[in-house]
Motif scaffolding. Structure first.
Motif, PDB file in Angstrom:
ATOM      1  N   GLY A  85     -15.342  19.883 -45.024  1.00 59.76           N
ATOM      2  CA  GLY A  85     -14.195  20.095 -44.571  1.00 59.76           C
ATOM      3  C   GLY A  85     -13.397  18.915 -45.632  1.00 59.76           C
ATOM      4  O   GLY A  85     -13.740  17.852 -45.731  1.00 59.76           O
ATOM      5  N   GLN A  86     -12.283  19.462 -46.340  1.00 56.59           N
ATOM      6  CA  GLN A  86     -11.298  18.628 -47.138  1.00 56.59           C
ATOM      7  C   GLN A  86      -9.851  18.579 -46.722  1.00 56.59           C
ATOM      8  O   GLN A  86      -9.553  19.589 -46.840  1.00 56.59           O
ATOM      9  N   LEU A  87      -9.564  17.555 -46.856  1.00 58.58           N
ATOM     10  CA  LEU A  87      -8.180  17.666 -46.606  1.00 58.58           C
ATOM     11  C   LEU A  87      -7.202  16.435 -46.939  1.00 58.58           C
ATOM     12  O   LEU A  87      -7.771  15.236 -47.292  1.00 58.58           O
ATOM     13  N   LEU A  88      -5.763  16.493 -47.031  1.00 60.16           N
ATOM     14  CA  LEU A  88      -4.987  15.373 -47.324  1.00 60.16           C
ATOM     15  C   LEU A  88      -4.650  14.898 -46.017  1.00 60.16           C
ATOM     16  O   LEU A  88      -4.511  15.413 -44.985  1.00 60.16           O
ATOM     17  N   ALA A  89      -4.453  13.550 -45.866  1.00 60.03           N
ATOM     18  CA  ALA A  89      -3.904  12.770 -44.663  1.00 60.03           C
ATOM     19  C   ALA A  89      -3.268  11.691 -45.125  1.00 60.03           C
ATOM     20  O   ALA A  89      -3.261  11.171 -46.262  1.00 60.03           O
ATOM     21  N   SER A  90      -2.649  11.021 -44.131  1.00 60.96           N
ATOM     22  CA  SER A  90      -1.659   9.966 -43.960  1.00 60.96           C
ATOM     23  C   SER A  90      -2.181   9.134 -42.888  1.00 60.96           C
ATOM     24  O   SER A  90      -2.390   9.601 -41.731  1.00 60.96           O
TER      25      SER A  90
END
Length: 504
Positions: free
Chosen positions: A268-273
């Motif tokens: 799984g690959q995602l942008l996050a803050s």
């Protein structure tokens, strides 16, 4: 309102685009590199001049890329068999007195040999500076492109694009996946994504619902996600950026739930803050999103940290607010009050790579705020491969028996100062010249050790020779060297000898 983008209308639009060469290469050929670059900077005049007398392609560029109103006759000539009335009914065009202008943002998007069209909503600039609507569907922006570059491109069977928006992540996934599923909570987003897929001949399954609800009970080889990760009070001003959850809870939710939707070994690959609070380590915060023993390898990469003032201003401008207006100032005050009430001193942003594994997994957090050009997608694959190797060589004895080589991309920098006997090195710094450009400061003995990493001798024999040559205690030297070597392997600066000549 959901645009009526029927298959027949989209098919005729595709024919018009192809006939006019309205694609990534065609637009670049028409504008030239200088005007194309200026347009990317938000400077339209060079592109406007380049489209004069350019026929249907010039009309399409002015219409969709520059947001200019055009005559019905010119637009009809550019749209071919798609009539003006049909384009107006579909929401592709909007009436502007006797003229027509773009009702949607439809623009070429290319990478390498691939060229697509992406359908999204007009941004604030093309709307005359007016704020975007709450159900605004974002186009291809910096965040989505950064996720594209951070995503693995190894061949996979199934891909889930969670929160697809305009569908750009799924377009890139179509180059290396057998099947694609996309979800979104927004009906408008799914309608525009479906138009994007139809325009490009991409077959994708669409599901409507919040978060993972549309795919409960299913698993995938790859999950990509550009979630509504904006940090702030629990509200939903805009569906593309606001989750309705407070703080960084949206990012935490995706990280926590995503692994259960992966096949064994899936990624799984995602942008996050994530929020930064006084006295709290950001690494501990994000690592806590995955419970111990979760069976997940996780790599958190922090690319930037914004202070609250800058963060609020950036996102309000992004939505088209005038920060000096009463509305803009009220929104900013509410947001900043929430940060102050919740002790937020900064907002981190970055990428997360997750892999489902049958073991306890490993969670690594790294701060990579320095500039580098190489995409993180290939590096994430290599990072996971190196994690596997280190896991297989978990015991000190296994590592000491390994034959290692210094990677070709690793260089040594030395800083010296004048001394009694000439220049005396005071800093030895390793650089990786590709990937994220890692750096490690090492001591003189480590420099000598790496010089011996040629794959001929195992690590334990090299340490014995080094201890003998420099009068060091071999057990103390070995104890000090093992964690350093592990870290250099993790960052691809030192690799197993059997990998020599193989992509890392």
């Amino acid at each position: 309102m959901i645009p009526d983008l029927s298959a027949d209308r989209i098919d005729r639009l595709r024919e018009a685009f192809r006939a006019a060469s309205y694609d990534a290469d065609g637009v670049l050929d028409l504008l030239g590199h200088s005007a194309h670059a200026a347009l990317g900077r938000g400077e339209p005049m060079p592109a406007l001049r380049a489209t004069e007398g350019a026929g249907p392609l010039g009309t399409l560029v002015r219409l969709f890329l520059l947001g200019r109103p055009e005559t019905r006759a010119d637009v009809q000539a550019a749209l071919g068999s798609l009539t003006i009335d049909d384009a107006l009914a579909a929401g592709i065009l909007a009436a502007d007195g006797e003229l027509v202008r773009a009702g949607l943002d439809i623009r070429p998007h290319g990478e390498g040999e691939h060229s697509w069209w992406v359908v999204s909503d007009l941004d604030s600039d093309l709307r005359g500076g007016r704020p975007v609507d709450p159900d605004h569907v974002l186009g291809v922006g910096h965040a989505s492109l950064s996720l594209v570059r951070a995503t693995t491109r190894r061949p996979v069977g199934s891909v889930l694009d969670l929160g697809t928006g305009c569908g750009v992540q799924a377009l890139h996934a179509s180059t290396h996946a057998s099947s694609i599923t996309v979800t979104d909570v927004s009906q408008r987003a799914l309608a525009l994504a479906a138009a994007t897929f139809r325009l490009n001949g991409v077959d994708a399954e669409l599901g409507e619902g919040e978060w993972f609800d549309p795919v409960r009970g299913r698993r995938f080889d790859l999950v990509v996600c550009n979630p509504p990760f904006v940090v702030g009070p629990p509200r939903t001003d805009f569906t593309y950026r606001d989750s309705g959850m407070a703080g960084d809870d949206a990012s935490a939710l995706v990280v926590r739930q995503l692994p259960s939707f992966l096949n064994e070994g899936g990624t799984g690959q995602l942008l996050a803050s994530w929020v930064h609070r006084e006295g709290e380590d950001w690494e501990d915060r994000v690592a806590s999103w995955l419970p111990p023993g979760a069976g997940v390898d996780a790599w958190f990469v922090q690319r930037d940290v914004a202070d609250p003032d800058l963060y609020v201003g950036t996102w309000l401008r992004d939505a088209g607010y005038d920060l000096r207006s009463e509305q803009g100032m009220r929104k900013a005050a509410e947001w900043l009050d929430w940060f102050e009430d919740n002790d937020v001193i900064g907002i981190g942003f970055g990428f997360v790579t997750l892999r489902r594994t049958d073991g306890p997994g490993e969670v690594i957090c790294e701060d990579l705020r320095h500039a580098f050009d190489d995409p993180l997608g290939p590096e994430s694959d290599a990072w996971l491969r190196r994690v596997d190797w280190l896991r297989e060589h978990d015991s000190d004895d296994d590592l000491l028996a390994a034959r290692l080589v210094t990677a070709d991309s690793t260089v040594l920098e030395q800083v010296s100062q004048p001394g009694d006997e000439g220049w005396e090195p005071i800093v030895h710094r390793l650089h990786r010249t590709d990937g994220p450009g890692w750096q490690h400061e090492i001591d003189e003995l480590a420099v000598r050790l790496l010089a011996g990493f040629r794959g001929a001798l195992p690590l334990d024999e090299l340490l014995e020779l080094l201890a003998l040559g420099y009068g060091e205690d071999v057990e103390e030297l070995t104890s000090a060297a093992i964690p350093v070597v592990r870290e250099l392997v993790r960052h691809g600066m030192v690799v197993p000898a059997e990998w020599r000549g193989v992509d890392q």
